[in-house]
Design an enzyme around this catalytic site. Structure first.
Site, PDB file in Angstrom:
ATOM      1  CG  ASP A   1      26.375  34.120 -73.664  1.00  0.00           C
ATOM      2  OD1 ASP A   1      27.011  33.176 -74.191  1.00  0.00           O
ATOM      3  OD2 ASP A   1      26.560  35.307 -73.988  1.00  0.00           O
TER       4      ASP A   1
ATOM      5  CG  HIS B   1       8.773  14.283 -63.496  1.00  0.00           C
ATOM      6  ND1 HIS B   1       8.041  15.269 -64.105  1.00  0.00           N
ATOM      7  CD2 HIS B   1       8.123  14.017 -62.340  1.00  0.00           C
ATOM      8  CE1 HIS B   1       7.018  15.595 -63.343  1.00  0.00           C
ATOM      9  NE2 HIS B   1       7.033  14.837 -62.257  1.00  0.00           N
TER      10      HIS B   1
ATOM     11  CE  LYS C   1       5.338  11.353 -60.889  1.00  0.00           C
ATOM     12  NZ  LYS C   1       5.343  12.001 -59.581  1.00  0.00           N
TER      13      LYS C   1
ATOM     14  CD  GLU D   1      -0.345  18.937 -60.105  1.00  0.00           C
ATOM     15  OE1 GLU D   1       0.798  18.914 -59.637  1.00  0.00           O
ATOM     16  OE2 GLU D   1      -0.644  19.534 -61.149  1.00  0.00           O
TER      17      GLU D   1
ATOM     18  CG  HIS E   1       3.639  14.384 -66.882  1.00  0.00           C
ATOM     19  ND1 HIS E   1       4.951  14.216 -67.234  1.00  0.00           N
ATOM     20  CD2 HIS E   1       3.584  15.594 -66.257  1.00  0.00           C
ATOM     21  CE1 HIS E   1       5.661  15.271 -66.841  1.00  0.00           C
ATOM     22  NE2 HIS E   1       4.845  16.128 -66.255  1.00  0.00           N
TER      23      HIS E   1
HETATM   24  C1  BG6 Z   1       5.146  18.962 -64.048  1.00  0.00           C
HETATM   25  C2  BG6 Z   1       4.109  20.005 -64.356  1.00  0.00           C
HETATM   26  O1  BG6 Z   1       5.675  18.431 -65.233  1.00  0.00           O
HETATM   27  O2  BG6 Z   1       4.558  17.925 -63.274  1.00  0.00           O
HETATM   28  C3  BG6 Z   1       3.514  20.560 -63.067  1.00  0.00           C
HETATM   29  O3  BG6 Z   1       4.712  21.054 -65.100  1.00  0.00           O
HETATM   30  C4  BG6 Z   1       2.993  19.443 -62.190  1.00  0.00           C
HETATM   31  O4  BG6 Z   1       2.474  21.480 -63.362  1.00  0.00           O
HETATM   32  C5  BG6 Z   1       4.049  18.355 -62.014  1.00  0.00           C
HETATM   33  O5  BG6 Z   1       2.634  19.978 -60.942  1.00  0.00           O
HETATM   34  C6  BG6 Z   1       3.490  17.148 -61.293  1.00  0.00           C
HETATM   35  O6  BG6 Z   1       4.534  16.259 -61.021  1.00  0.00           O
HETATM   36  P1  BG6 Z   1       4.607  15.429 -59.676  1.00  0.00           P
HETATM   37  O7  BG6 Z   1       5.790  14.561 -59.821  1.00  0.00           O
HETATM   38  O8  BG6 Z   1       4.726  16.439 -58.570  1.00  0.00           O
HETATM   39  O9  BG6 Z   1       3.315  14.687 -59.571  1.00  0.00           O
END
Ligand code: BG6
Length: 465
Positions: free
Chosen positions: A83, A167, A171, A205, A229
């Site tokens: 844990d 993330h 890209k 999305e 993002h």
């Molecule tokens: C994530 C979000 O950080 O990014 C998600 O929590 C979202 O809700 C995703 O779908 C989108 O990332 P990508 O790389 O799939 O465009």
């Protein structure tokens, strides 16, 4: 020096869907340094069971997976069960002889616990090598909670040891913003309010919650996408040019943008932010029938500095929209005169510069040229530059994990970036405690009460003829 990557939350979704496939792709490309990968989770797995779990995940999540590099990769893998208490985390000490990165692939609610546990076990101590803590988003759920989290984490970790991942910064298109802007001297001359009329940043999305109801209903689109993002893409577009490639300078310039934002206030929230909820959200499994969570959010921002004064930046993101489509689009001003025959008769064919992120990765620049023929008629065309990173087989996490292992911090968020992004949005979060989001149809383009002067761009890319 030997290096280790310890993944806390090694039995979870992020590890199997994204982290392990990214590490395996780096293995196949010969990019992994001498590295031991240690999985850590509650499951009382044996090492063999963990290795089998990872093997199955790679086969599931890597297209065209082949065993060619599996034996080398497998030899890196270890597993420890426990844990997040210091008493259990100390078991990791024998796996940490040199430089170590700890990746918190954990629910945000336990980030503080994990950081404290690692620190308490002496694992943040840099006597035998560097120690980094890699933290996923979201860092807090508002300004106060992010500051509180920072306070707890920094009891054991110094700011320079903390790598906050977004993330989107891994890209290809997002990284290309910097190269496009700063490797072409002509761009700088038009990158300002004299030439640019507006900027639209869209992450749409068609997917919904994908089983993440608990997290998503507590977060909503503003916290899930815009605070991180979209804000990151916005600051890369708007920042001043750094004189050298230096992580601190780059991040300082990004913070300057956030600090230059015209404040959103309680009085102007309605003109600066909009929210929507798709029809049927309240009927989704596990969603409270009275949930006010927004599944769509948009913002209109102004950067009140010399470069951008008067240029609106529009940001929007939503679930269950018409298409999965992401881009950053920059509209240039119309020429001061309309010289050519067709120009006065028709609406001006706008000069857009489009950084396309999803589904295709490309840069397109819409411009007007002469239509072949006897008359002086303008005709829209585009300069197209495609760079499909999937053909290189690398994705965002591959890049960021490699950066983390190499100690390049330019694409990780510093605390002041996180703090200012929350600070800017505080009045919106506050105002949205009241009222309800507008509902929008699944498969539509979302609410459009807040929209650019000439409207939002379509949620698909149309190349001119
Ligand atoms: C994530 C979000 O950080 O990014 C998600 O929590 C979202 O809700 C995703 O779908 C989108 O990332 P990508 O790389 O799939 O465009």
């Amino acid at each position: 020096m030997t290096a280790s990557l310890v993944i806390l939350g090694a039995s979870g979704d992020l590890t199997k869907r994204l982290l392990m496939p990214a590490l395996y792709r780096l293995e196949c490309a010969g990019k992994l340094p001498e590295l031991t990968i240690v999985g850590y989770a509650l499951e009382t797995w044996t090492e063999t069971e963990f290795i089998d779990h990872i093997h199955a995940a790679l086969r599931e999540f890597i297209k065209d997976f082949s065993d060619e590099h599996w034996l080398t990769f497998k030899a890196r893998l270890h597993y420890v069960s426990g844990d997040l208490s210091a008493a259990k985390l100390i078991q990791l000490a024998p796996y940490c002889p040199g430089d170590v990165s700890f990746y918190l692939a954990l629910p945000p609610g336990v980030f503080a616990l994990a950081a404290t546990g690692l620190g308490g076990a002496g694992l943040s101590n840099e006597q035998t090598g560097t120690r980094n803590l890699i933290i996923e988003k979201p860092f807090g759920t508002d300004l106060a909670s992010s500051l509180e989290l920072q306070k707890v984490v920094t009891q054991h970790w110094k700011e320079r040891q903390i790598l906050r991942i977004d993330h989107f910064l891994g890209k290809e298109t997002v990284q290309n913003i910097l190269v496009f802007r700063f490797a072409n001297s002509f761009v700088e001359h038009m990158w300002n309010n004299r030439c640019i009329e507006e900027v639209q940043i869209t992450v749409a999305e068609s997917l919904g919650l994908e089983g993440r109801y608990k997290y998503y209903d507590a977060a909503g689109a503003l916290r899930d996408m815009l605070q991180n993002h979209l804000m990151q893409m916005f600051t890369l577009i708007a920042m001043e040019p750094p004189p050298v490639w230096d992580a601190e300078l780059i991040r300082t310039h990004k913070v300057e943008v956030l600090r230059s934002l015209r404040p959103i206030t309680a009085e102007n929230v309605a003109q600066s932010a909009s929210r929507g909820q798709y029809q049927g959200y309240l009927q989704e499994e596990h969603i409270p029938a009275n949930s006010k969570t927004e599944t769509y959010a948009s913002l209109k921002l102004y950067v009140d500095n010399w470069r951008w004064k008067g240029v609106p930046f529009y940001l929007r993101s939503g679930k269950h929209l018409e298409q999965t489509y992401s881009e950053i689009a920059i509209r240039f001003r119309e020429p001061p005169t309309r010289l050519f025959a067709d120009m006065s008769a028709h609406p001006f064919a706008d000069n857009w510069l489009v950084f396309r992120i999803k589904p295709d990765e490309a840069i397109d620049w819409f411009m007007n040229i002469k239509q072949p023929g006897l008359e002086l008629i303008s005709h829209q065309t585009s300069l197209h530059s495609s760079y499909n990173s999937a053909s290189q087989n690398f994705l965002a996490y591959d890049q960021l994990l490699l950066d983390a292992l190499e100690g390049d911090r330019a694409h990780f968020l510093r605390m002041d970036e996180v703090e200012w992004a929350w600070r800017v949005l505080e009045p919106v979060l506050e105002a949205w405690k009241e009222g309800t989001p507008q509902s929008y149809r699944v498969g539509s383009s979302g609410p459009d009460d807040l929209k650019p002067e000439k409207g939002w761009r379509a949620l698909s890319f149309e190349q001119p003829d």
